[in-house]
Design a protein around this motif. Structure first.
Motif, short mmCIF file in Angstrom:
data_model
loop_
_atom_site.label_atom_id
_atom_site.label_comp_id
_atom_site.label_asym_id
_atom_site.label_seq_id
_atom_site.Cartn_x
_atom_site.Cartn_y
_atom_site.Cartn_z
N HIS A 84 -6.84 61.33 129.85
CA HIS A 84 -5.54 61.33 129.16
C HIS A 84 -4.56 60.40 129.87
O HIS A 84 -3.93 59.55 129.23
N ARG A 85 -4.43 60.55 131.17
CA ARG A 85 -3.50 59.73 131.94
C ARG A 85 -3.88 58.25 131.91
O ARG A 85 -3.03 57.37 131.72
N LEU A 86 -5.15 57.95 132.12
CA LEU A 86 -5.60 56.56 132.14
C LEU A 86 -5.47 55.91 130.78
O LEU A 86 -5.10 54.73 130.68
N SER A 87 -5.76 56.65 129.73
CA SER A 87 -5.62 56.10 128.37
C SER A 87 -4.17 55.79 128.07
O SER A 87 -3.86 54.73 127.48
N GLY A 88 -3.27 56.69 128.46
CA GLY A 88 -1.84 56.45 128.25
C GLY A 88 -1.34 55.25 129.04
O GLY A 88 -0.60 54.41 128.54
N THR A 89 -1.78 55.16 130.30
CA THR A 89 -1.41 54.02 131.14
C THR A 89 -1.94 52.72 130.54
O THR A 89 -1.23 51.71 130.50
N ALA A 90 -3.17 52.75 130.05
CA ALA A 90 -3.77 51.56 129.44
C ALA A 90 -2.97 51.12 128.23
O ALA A 90 -2.69 49.92 128.05
N ASP A 91 -2.56 52.07 127.38
CA ASP A 91 -1.80 51.72 126.19
C ASP A 91 -0.45 51.11 126.55
O ASP A 91 -0.03 50.10 125.95
N LEU A 92 0.24 51.68 127.53
CA LEU A 92 1.53 51.12 127.95
C LEU A 92 1.37 49.74 128.58
O LEU A 92 2.15 48.83 128.30
N THR A 93 0.33 49.59 129.41
CA THR A 93 0.07 48.29 130.04
C THR A 93 -0.33 47.25 129.00
O THR A 93 0.11 46.09 129.05
N LEU A 94 -1.12 47.68 128.04
CA LEU A 94 -1.49 46.79 126.93
C LEU A 94 -0.24 46.31 126.20
O LEU A 94 -0.12 45.11 125.88
N GLY A 95 0.68 47.21 125.94
CA GLY A 95 1.93 46.84 125.28
C GLY A 95 2.69 45.78 126.06
O GLY A 95 3.25 44.84 125.48
N GLU A 96 2.70 45.92 127.39
CA GLU A 96 3.36 44.91 128.23
C GLU A 96 2.67 43.56 128.10
O GLU A 96 3.31 42.51 128.01
N GLY A 97 1.32 43.58 128.11
CA GLY A 97 0.57 42.34 127.96
C GLY A 97 0.81 41.68 126.61
O GLY A 97 0.94 40.45 126.52
N VAL A 98 0.91 42.49 125.58
CA VAL A 98 1.21 41.97 124.23
C VAL A 98 2.59 41.32 124.22
O VAL A 98 2.78 40.23 123.66
N ASP A 99 3.57 41.96 124.83
CA ASP A 99 4.92 41.38 124.92
C ASP A 99 4.88 40.03 125.63
O ASP A 99 5.54 39.08 125.21
N GLN A 100 4.09 39.95 126.70
CA GLN A 100 3.99 38.69 127.44
C GLN A 100 3.28 37.61 126.61
O GLN A 100 3.66 36.44 126.66
N LEU A 101 2.24 38.00 125.87
CA LEU A 101 1.60 37.03 124.97
C LEU A 101 2.61 36.47 123.97
O LEU A 101 2.65 35.27 123.72
N ARG A 102 3.42 37.36 123.44
CA ARG A 102 4.42 36.95 122.45
C ARG A 102 5.43 35.99 123.10
O ARG A 102 5.76 34.95 122.52
N GLU A 103 5.90 36.32 124.30
CA GLU A 103 6.85 35.45 125.03
C GLU A 103 6.23 34.10 125.33
O GLU A 103 6.94 33.08 125.37
N ALA A 104 4.91 34.08 125.55
CA ALA A 104 4.22 32.82 125.86
C ALA A 104 3.91 32.01 124.60
O ALA A 104 3.30 30.95 124.67
N GLY A 105 4.34 32.51 123.44
CA GLY A 105 4.18 31.77 122.21
C GLY A 105 2.92 32.10 121.42
O GLY A 105 2.61 31.42 120.44
N HIS A 106 2.19 33.12 121.82
CA HIS A 106 0.96 33.50 121.13
C HIS A 106 1.24 34.66 120.16
O HIS A 106 0.62 35.72 120.21
#
Length: 140
Positions: A42-64
């Protein structure tokens, strides 16, 4: 035996009953470990989802943007099982299997040995300890 009253076998209780309750207790301990692993999931899945969201935000900022949008749409916040996030899996496990297991283990002890816990282990401790030796006391 010199173990405390909470860990002394009631009169008339046979070895096989104490052994059987010991096995049921051992099984409950395994369920407790499994429950801990489920909470880790439960904890790792939640952490993964939040971290994934951060990575998605960074992809968007990088123009992807297109790739970020696809990952966000298809994966961020996705159910881990059909219709369920991990908190729902944990709740179902806790309220169903885990609650039933704990209740029946307790009921067996209440019915057979006046609710006493860990009789098998207490008797094993008494058998294995060195009487009179420091660090081998029967109780604190």
């Amino acid at each position: 035996m010199t173990i405390d009253e909470d860990h002394t076998r009631p009169d008339g209780v046979d070895d096989l009953t104490v052994e059987a309750l010991g096995k049921i207790s051992e099984a409950l301990e395994a369920v407790e470990v499994a429950r801990g692993a489920l909470y880790t999931f439960h904890r790792l899945s939640g952490t993964a989802d939040l971290t994934l969201g951060e990575g998605v935000d960074q992809l968007r900022e990088a123009g992807h943007t297109e790739l970020a949008d696809r990952i966000e749409r298809d994966l961020v916040g996705r159910n881990v099982l059909n219709g369920r996030w991990t908190f729902q899996v944990v709740e179902e496990y806790d309220d169903g299997y885990y609650a039933c297991f704990r209740e029946l283990e307790r009921a067996a002890r209440e019915e057979l040995v006046q609710g006493k816990r860990h009789l098998y282990e207490a008797e094993m401790k008494e058998d294995r300890r060195t009487h009179g030796r420091s660090g081998h006391e029967p109780t604190p």
